[in-house]
Design a protein around this motif. Structure first.
Motif, short mmCIF file in Angstrom:
data_model
loop_
_atom_site.label_atom_id
_atom_site.label_comp_id
_atom_site.label_asym_id
_atom_site.label_seq_id
_atom_site.Cartn_x
_atom_site.Cartn_y
_atom_site.Cartn_z
N ASP A 177 0.42 -1.29 0.00
CA ASP A 177 -0.05 0.24 0.12
C ASP A 177 0.93 1.33 -0.38
O ASP A 177 0.54 2.43 -0.79
N ASP A 178 1.97 1.53 0.57
CA ASP A 178 2.78 2.59 0.47
C ASP A 178 3.67 2.88 -0.95
O ASP A 178 4.42 3.12 -1.26
N TRP A 184 5.72 -2.61 -6.14
CA TRP A 184 6.01 -3.21 -5.72
C TRP A 184 7.29 -4.47 -5.51
O TRP A 184 7.11 -5.07 -4.54
#
Length: 205
Positions: A177-178, A184
């Motif tokens: 999510d960051d 990713w």
């Protein structure tokens, strides 16, 4: 048809991490596993063989073995060779001396997982008088911690880790999510155990 234990194990991890396959190596061919068994002079448990046929270790360590990294064939080979060539020494400590032969390194212990710091999970083929052939050991060759029996068999170990996943004693750290999706690969993604570092909680169970 009900999935076998190996399929259940993989499914339990995939239920938490949808991109699991991206972190794992392509499975090993059956003849490669047979070559390994011939080299170490021992037959692997069926469920271990099945896991290797599905995943020949981890591409990027995510703790597929209860927070420990799953060793592929070449890694098993090299670490077992280290066990074979290491001097015979007694362990710093043993949690269940009646079950565990007091030696740290042995050709009769097959490493299948590690934490990257010299500590292993190992299939034990030299149990002491009250131990079980094929029992699973926490084998701390990197830290001064006691050797401990954490399961009576490889199958029992898989069941144990599935239970830890379900009870959230083994949690997923997922920082996707960051990051944007294309980044990713930079995110921290791994499974982390919430029991004692030396596995003494499980040994006590």
């Amino acid at each position: 048809m009900e999935p076998n234990l190996t399929e259940q194990y993989i499914a339990a991890f995939k239920s938490r991490l949808d991109i699991l396959d991206e972190f794992m190596n392509t499975g090993a061919a059956a003849h490669k596993i047979l070559e390994l068994e011939n080299f170490i002079g021992a037959k692997l448990p069926d469920s271990h063989r099945e896991l290797l046929q599905q995943y020949d270790g981890e591409k990027r360590s995510i703790g597929f073995m209860g927070g420990f990294g799953f060793l592929g064939i070449e890694e098993i080979n090299s670490n077992w060779t280290f066990f074979r060539d290491a001097p015979e020494i007694e362990a710093e400590g043993i949690n269940q001396p009646e079950k565990i032969t007091n030696t740290l390194y042995s050709i009769n212990r097959i490493p299948f997982a590690h934490d990257g710091s010299g500590n292993f999970l190992s299939i034990d083929l030299i149990p002491n008088s009250e131990g079980t052939l094929g029992q699973i050991l926490y084998l701390p060759t990197g830290d001064p911690e006691p050797i401990a029996v954490i399961a009576d068999s490889f199958d029992d170990f898989l069941v144990l880790i599935i239970e830890k996943l379900k009870s959230e004693k083994l949690i997923l750290i997922d920082e996707r999510d960051d990051w944007d999706e294309e980044d990713w690969f930079k995110a921290e993604i791994y499974f982390e155990k919430n029991w004692a570092n030396d596995w003494s909680d499980i040994a006590a169970e």
